[in-house]
Motif scaffolding. Structure first.
Motif: not given
Length: 432
Positions: A21-23, A96-102, A187-192, A197-200
């Motif tokens: 939920n956090f992510l 989805g997060t990885l896609l938007i980030t890069f 603006w991409r830094i927070p997404f990165l 933190i995804i592995p954690l």
């Protein structure tokens, strides 16, 4: 000692299950906050309003995928278990997060840039369709009749931590970098960081234990049985959607839309809008468990009805007061008042929605009702607010949208609470 050990075990489960939920909320908040930067990078237009509306439309598109995720992933969770299902939803959210980030900008790859951003949002929306519902049902099943409101409040509580974390991070980046740097690549830094933190979060969720309530079920419904049960209970799902309307609308106005509202309509600085988001997130985190505990003591109905009536009669005067006497302090005061609405109402609403759904299809039922509310009310709140302000010229008008959502929730709450005169009996079938 036994009680302390039990409490420790419960809060460990809460941490493990709410990590996803956090992510989810972290990414959604970032997309809303950086909407103007995303608009400039991926949705080119000479008109700032058109560009911003295109971005908020993409934001809303992710929510339109939620009902599909609720149906298909919710059925999967009800069939294979809470633990396995929530790992799958986290995987889709991460993709989805990885896609938007890069994704490269429009200037670099042309029309493929907005297309890939849309795909990323659709994946996030499909996953989120069952994420909140799956977590809420998990928390409801590890709670007792005496603390269900309090325990389930941590589903949304984890999202408030995400909002605070994202806002503090955004504030720090805004201090360290200039406006051009933030707009270009900052603006991409927070997404990165979200990607890092995804592995954690995967580690936390893989250690999640299956609920005793699910393991106690001797058989689990097939896909056909789930859909038949949902069709037979369509009135409950519809009422659950309307009951969730106020929660989703208030939340997305005070968090995701506030940075844009503060900068565009109130002429406040980016730093001020981020600090406001931090305050709102902290306030929400405080009020959520309070609302849940009060509903455990006096019942769900008084909280749900009382807060919706208060919102109907005071939302517009509050926002109109802010718009006519703009200051950072007044923004904080208005948002804290709306935060009170959200926290108190949601603290009771989540437990009520979980208690309202048929036992064998709780996840898909909860997820479908909540995702429909998010798609039709909360997710479109930034877009609707931007549109009605543009058309009316009145920056107070988003309050009308909130009042409409509160009216829907009031009527639905009266209906569902009437169906559940004894909340303590709801989970007897599950525990049998």
């Amino acid at each position: 000692m036994a009680t302390a050990g039990n409490n420790k075990g419960i809060f460990k489960k809460i941490l493990n299950v709410t990590s996803g939920n956090f992510l989810e909320q972290y990414d959604f908040f970032l997309f809303g906050f950086y909407a103007s930067y995303i608009a400039a990078k991926f949705f080119h237009s000479e008109n700032e309003y058109v560009s911003l509306m295109m971005t908020f439309t993409v934001f809303a598109a992710g929510f339109l995928m939620r009902p599909l995720g609720a149906i298909f992933l919710g059925a999967y969770v009800d069939k294979v278990g809470r633990r396995k299902g929530l790992i799958v939803t986290l995987s889709l959210m991460a993709l989805g997060t990885l896609l938007i980030t890069f994704v490269p900008s429009y200037d670099q790859i042309g029309i493929m840039a907005p297309i890939l951003v849309v795909i990323g949002r659709l994946l996030q929306g499909f996953s989120a369709g069952v994420e909140s519902g799956g977590v809420s049902i998990y928390l409801a099943e590890i709670s007792t009749d005496k603390n269900r409101g309090f325990i389930t409040s941590f589903q949304s509580g984890s999202q408030q931590i995400a909002v605070v974390f994202a806002a503090i991070l955004g504030y720090s980046i805004n201090v360290m970098l200039g406006p051009e740097q933030v707009g270009d690549w900052g603006w991409r830094i927070p997404f990165l960081i979200g990607c890092l933190i995804i592995p954690l979060i995967f580690i936390l969720r893989r250690s999640l234990e299956e609920t005793e309530a699910f393991k106690a079920q001797k058989t689990h419904p097939t896909g056909k049985e789930i859909f038949q049960t949902m069709l037979a209970n369509w009135k409950v799902v519809l009422a659950g959607m309307l009951m969730s309307a106020m929660t989703t609308t208030t939340f997305y106005f005070t968090t995701v839309y506030t940075p844009t509202f503060a900068k565009r309509e109130l002429d406040l600085t980016t730093s001020e809008s981020l600090l406001a988001a931090v305050v709102v997130g902290l306030s929400n985190f405080i009020w959520l468990p309070i609302g849940g505990m009060i509903s455990d003591r006096i019942g769900r109905k008084p909280v749900l009805v009382g807060i919706t009536i208060l919102a109907i009669f005071t939302a517009y005067p509050t926002l109109n007061w802010l718009v006519n006497d703009i200051s950072f302090n007044h923004l904080i005061m208005a948002l804290l008042y709306f935060s009170f609405f959200f926290g108190m109402y949601n603290g009771s609403m989540v437990a009520t929605l979980a208690e309202s759904m048929p036992v064998r299809v709780k996840t898909v039922g909860f997820s479908l009702a909540f995702s429909l509310a998010t798609a039709l009310f909360g997710g479109v709140t930034p877009m609707v607010s931007t549109f009605i302000i543009e058309k009316t010229g009145d920056a107070s008008m988003p309050a009308i949208w909130l009042m409409f959502a509160a009216t829907c929730s009031l009527l639905a709450s009266l209906y569902l609470c009437k169906r559940l005169p004894n909340k303590k009996a709801v989970y007897q079938e599950t525990k049998a």
